[in-house]
Design a protein around this motif. Structure first.
Motif, PDB file in Angstrom:
ATOM      1  N   GLN A 130      36.838  22.946  69.225  1.00  0.00           N
ATOM      2  CA  GLN A 130      37.605  21.833  68.677  1.00  0.00           C
ATOM      3  C   GLN A 130      36.902  21.240  67.459  1.00  0.00           C
ATOM      4  O   GLN A 130      37.541  20.863  66.479  1.00  0.00           O
ATOM      5  CB  GLN A 130      37.829  20.753  69.742  1.00  0.00           C
ATOM      6  CG  GLN A 130      38.715  19.616  69.286  1.00  0.00           C
ATOM      7  CD  GLN A 130      40.116  20.085  68.943  1.00  0.00           C
ATOM      8  OE1 GLN A 130      40.687  20.934  69.606  1.00  0.00           O
ATOM      9  NE2 GLN A 130      40.676  19.529  67.886  1.00  0.00           N
ATOM     10  N   ALA A 131      35.585  21.171  67.504  1.00  0.00           N
ATOM     11  CA  ALA A 131      34.817  20.652  66.369  1.00  0.00           C
ATOM     12  C   ALA A 131      35.003  21.544  65.146  1.00  0.00           C
ATOM     13  O   ALA A 131      35.139  21.059  64.017  1.00  0.00           O
ATOM     14  CB  ALA A 131      33.341  20.539  66.730  1.00  0.00           C
ATOM     15  N   VAL A 132      35.024  22.843  65.352  1.00  0.00           N
ATOM     16  CA  VAL A 132      35.234  23.778  64.240  1.00  0.00           C
ATOM     17  C   VAL A 132      36.637  23.608  63.672  1.00  0.00           C
ATOM     18  O   VAL A 132      36.832  23.565  62.455  1.00  0.00           O
ATOM     19  CB  VAL A 132      34.990  25.238  64.699  1.00  0.00           C
ATOM     20  CG1 VAL A 132      35.464  26.228  63.652  1.00  0.00           C
ATOM     21  CG2 VAL A 132      33.522  25.456  65.009  1.00  0.00           C
ATOM     22  N   ARG A 133      37.635  23.478  64.544  1.00  0.00           N
ATOM     23  CA  ARG A 133      39.012  23.265  64.075  1.00  0.00           C
ATOM     24  C   ARG A 133      39.125  21.967  63.282  1.00  0.00           C
ATOM     25  O   ARG A 133      39.787  21.919  62.243  1.00  0.00           O
ATOM     26  CB  ARG A 133      39.979  23.247  65.252  1.00  0.00           C
ATOM     27  CG  ARG A 133      40.321  24.632  65.779  1.00  0.00           C
ATOM     28  CD  ARG A 133      41.465  24.590  66.773  1.00  0.00           C
ATOM     29  NE  ARG A 133      41.120  23.937  68.016  1.00  0.00           N
ATOM     30  CZ  ARG A 133      40.582  24.538  69.071  1.00  0.00           C
ATOM     31  NH1 ARG A 133      40.342  25.825  69.018  1.00  0.00           N
ATOM     32  NH2 ARG A 133      40.293  23.864  70.166  1.00  0.00           N
ATOM     33  N   ASN A 134      38.476  20.913  63.767  1.00  0.00           N
ATOM     34  CA  ASN A 134      38.505  19.631  63.052  1.00  0.00           C
ATOM     35  C   ASN A 134      37.852  19.751  61.684  1.00  0.00           C
ATOM     36  O   ASN A 134      38.335  19.184  60.702  1.00  0.00           O
ATOM     37  CB  ASN A 134      37.821  18.537  63.865  1.00  0.00           C
ATOM     38  CG  ASN A 134      38.627  18.130  65.074  1.00  0.00           C
ATOM     39  OD1 ASN A 134      39.819  18.393  65.160  1.00  0.00           O
ATOM     40  ND2 ASN A 134      37.966  17.493  66.026  1.00  0.00           N
ATOM     41  N   SER A 135      36.751  20.470  61.612  1.00  0.00           N
ATOM     42  CA  SER A 135      36.056  20.661  60.337  1.00  0.00           C
ATOM     43  C   SER A 135      36.938  21.409  59.345  1.00  0.00           C
ATOM     44  O   SER A 135      37.032  21.029  58.175  1.00  0.00           O
ATOM     45  CB  SER A 135      34.760  21.432  60.570  1.00  0.00           C
ATOM     46  OG  SER A 135      34.150  21.770  59.351  1.00  0.00           O
TER      47      SER A 135
END
Length: 81
Positions: free
Chosen positions: A31-36
């Motif tokens: 999810q952090a990668v998608r947000n980035s």
């Protein structure tokens, strides 16, 4: 001799807890990668919109957009002789 079922149940619960923790960490990381990536896409869209606005202003004011520099250049004033 009896089989230690309580130890087996405790080991299974510990293994399930560790597995859940690993899956939760992986999910949070994804999810952090998608947000980035989404933030980067939003910034790119804002930058493109700003440049498009600059281009439109340049064009409507009679300037010439220099794509190499990304700036508006005013046409040279030719004197008629």
């Amino acid at each position: 001799m009896t089989f230690p079922w309580s130890n087996l149940v405790i080991a299974a619960l510990i293994l399930a807890g560790i597995s859940w923790a690993i899956l939760e960490i992986r999910s949070n990381a994804a999810q952090a990668v998608r947000n980035s990536i989404e933030r980067q896409n939003n910034e790119a869209a804002k930058s493109a919109d700003a440049k498009r606005f600059d281009y439109d202003v340049c064009s409507s004011s009679g300037g010439l957009w220099n794509f190499g520099t990304g700036r508006c250049e005013r046409p040279s004033q030719h004197r008629g002789n």
